[in-house]
Scaffold this active site. Structure first.
Site: not given
Length: 621
Positions: A57, A82, A86-87, A147, A272
């Site tokens: 990830h 990142h 936190e983990d 993320d 376009d």
């Protein structure tokens, strides 16, 4: 298997290294590799819901930051790290000591608070934490978007309730944020992934219809684009021409806004035309030259031009739009843009990475956020950010030529409050382009608006239904000094019927309010109060009836109305609450109000009505 994962991890991270080696120093490459190694060590014992090593990830997020957003060394390092704070046991101070203050700041912004003492809710506090970072930098928001993008790309491994929570957050907050930052590709992907997980049946249905549309129109559109290419080549103009079909979410949103079914939605695709132009100051001249050549060959729709080159959207989008008549009798919308404009519409704030450009974006965000916080109560902040700051915008004008930016579908009443709260408070009527109009009238890009006030006029509760901006909503909420409380058990906004895709939200008193999964209120609640989501068995009950309204468009003929009424009352054995009909130039518009037991029953009625001779369209209102 372990060896295979090791090989896969090395291959994936090498993509990041190869990309960054092209544009950063050797010293920065040492730091980038060190960040990866730290993340790999920190997450060594963790796995994702898919069963893969967790490190995949952070690598994927770093890949998006490097390859798709084209950011520099520190954001890539922050992308690798990142989730470390936190983990795992690592702290922000650990990150600061190894990689410096800048990386530590970026990681701190995307790290969710661990405390249980939240000002509003965990979700809303995290939004505010990210938005507050814009006072200093914009890169932290971009890392967080990367993320979220990878989380959405791998959402299939999550439980349905988690899917709804994450998809709701994405549709409510992150996709509009990407839009306001000018990251068009990111915005489209986030919207559609959210839609796919919130309403899989609707998504699959519309995606299938789009595919059929591509197949049925391929030959006609190929001929149309080939003719454009031929015209421009003869004039010595180098341009790329392609057909872009709207994504399912965009189609669904148009269907919901207009009330039309898929086949009646106009401009389900655009053409376009992207031209080469080495000098930015010559881009407008080149766009007008292309427009002139095409309009001399194809008939041009009156009032079918929008010039976003001179009046860019708030997110920086520029292009010249024109509607041209094809040889097969359909208006085709053509977007004429330079390569720079096209690149900017994809990369937005990071398209031109000069310090002055980034500073302009930061200043714009900072000014609006500060204004919102000044005008609003704490609990309203995020709702007003999303409603006003991130919506598509329109530019309208005062009679003396001053431009005013408002969210799309804003009203004259929003305009009044934008000018001054006292003008909004006493707004009586509006003059729009010289014509008398209600203050509840929805404004359009380019309107000239004047508000006529009356001291005897004061706000009434109905005004709340006709404003979008944070200034108008905030003033009216304070004026009424009350908060509406929901004591119902099904949402009156979307009025769900048994058999539809629904979701429930547990109220403070323990009751459950049922919403359609595509209800805007449900999406908003899911993004802020995701823990209150509950599964509901909204089954049909023989003694329960639900009010619905349908609209019928038909060609007039003898006995048409009799056949419509007979279909409901005799064939389907249902009672009508009311019916209204009008006929203009042999075209019948008929609205019928009645009650049904379930969504299946409603679909049966619509199918029966559609089979009546002369009926062109039947749709639920």
């Amino acid at each position: 298997m372990i060896q295979n994962y090791d090989m896969m991890i090395q291959e994936k991270v090498q993509v990041v290294f190869t990309e960054m080696e092209k544009r950063v120093s050797a010293e920065d490459m040492v730091r980038i590799r060190a960040a990866f190694e730290l993340a790999r060590e920190a997450h060594a014992m963790q796995k994702r819901k898919t069963g893969e090593p967790y490190i995949i990830h952070p690598i994927a997020v770093a890949t998006i930051v490097a390859m798709e957003l084209k950011l520099g060394a520190n954001p890539v390092i922050a992308a690798f790290l990142h989730d470390v704070v936190e983990d795992t046991d690592y702290t922000i101070d650990d990150i600061r000591q190894r990689f410096g203050d800048d990386v530590a700041f970026l990681v701190s912004v995307v790290t969710k608070k661990s405390t249980g003492n939240y000002e509003i809710s965990k979700q809303v506090d995290n939004y505010k934490q990210m938005l507050n970072s814009i006072h200093y930098d914009i890169r932290a928001l971009l890392v967080k978007l990367a993320d979220r993008l990878h989380n959405m790309r791998t959402l299939s491994s999550m439980r349905p309730d988690k899917q709804m929570k994450i998809a709701g957050e994405t549709d409510f907050f992150y996709a509009p944020l990407a839009n306001r930052l000018g990251l068009y590709n990111v915005k489209i992907e986030l919207e559609n992934l959210s839609f796919q997980y919130r309403c899989p049946q609707e998504y699959a249905l519309i995606a299938g219809l789009i595919q059929k549309d591509k197949e049925s129109l391929h030959e006609k559109l190929s001929a149309f684009t080939e003719k454009i290419r031929e015209v421009l080549t003869m004039d010595g103009i180098d341009a790329q021409i392609k057909i872009v079909f709207n994504a399912p979410y965009s189609i669904w949103r148009k269907m919901r806004r207009t009330g039309d079914d898929f086949s009646h939605i106009p401009f389900r695709h655009v053409v376009d035309v992207v031209f080469s132009c080495p000098k930015e100051e010559q881009e407008k001249d080149m766009a007008l030259r292309i427009y002139s050549r095409l309009s001399s060959v194809f008939s041009e729709r009156p009032c079918g031009i929008i010039n976003y080159i001179d009046s860019p959207k708030e997110n920086g989008y520029q292009s010249f739009h024109v509607q041209l008549l094809s040889s097969y009798g359909c208006w085709e919308e053509v977007h004429i843009s330079s390569e720079r404009m096209s690149r900017a519409s994809q990369l937005g704030v990071v398209a031109e990475r000069s310090e002055d450009n980034v500073r302009r974006w930061i200043d714009k965000f900072r000014m609006v956020l500060r204004d919102m916080e000044f005008h609003q109560k704490e609990g309203d902040f995020i709702e007003n950010v999303v409603t006003t700051f991130y919506n598509d915008d329109i530019m309208v004008f005062t009679p003396n030529g001053k431009s005013v930016n408002l969210p799309k579908r804003a009203t004259a009443l929003d305009f009044a409050f934008e000018i001054h709260s006292e003008i909004g408070k006493h707004a009586h009527v509006a003059m729009i382009n010289g014509q008398l109009a209600s203050i509840k009238t929805v404004l359009h890009r380019g309107d000239i608006v004047k508000i006529i006030t009356n001291e005897d006029i004061l706000p009434n509760p109905d005004w709340m239904k006709h404003v979008l901006t944070y200034k108008a909503k905030g003033f009216l909420k304070r004026y009424f000094e009350k908060q509406e409380e929901n004591d119902y058990h099904y949402c009156p906004n979307c009025q769900p019927i048994p058999g539809e895709e629904v979701i429930g939200f547990k109220e403070k008193d323990g009751s459950v309010t049922v919403h359609k999964r595509n209800c805007s209120i449900a999406v908003s609640l899911a993004s802020r109060q995701g823990d209150s989501i509950v599964s509901v068995d909204y089954a049909e009950k023989p003694d329960m009836l639900y009010p619905v309204s349908i609209h019928i468009l038909a060609i007039d003929r003898f006995h048409l109305l009799f056949d419509i009424i007979n279909c409901i009352t005799n064939e389907l054995q249902l009672s009508m609450d009311s019916i209204s009909t009008s006929t203009t130039d042999c075209i019948v518009n008929c609205t019928i109000n009645f009650k049904v037991h379930s969504f299946v029953e409603l679909q049966t009625i619509i199918n029966h009505m559609s089979a009546i001779d002369g009926v062109e369209e039947v749709k639920r209102i």
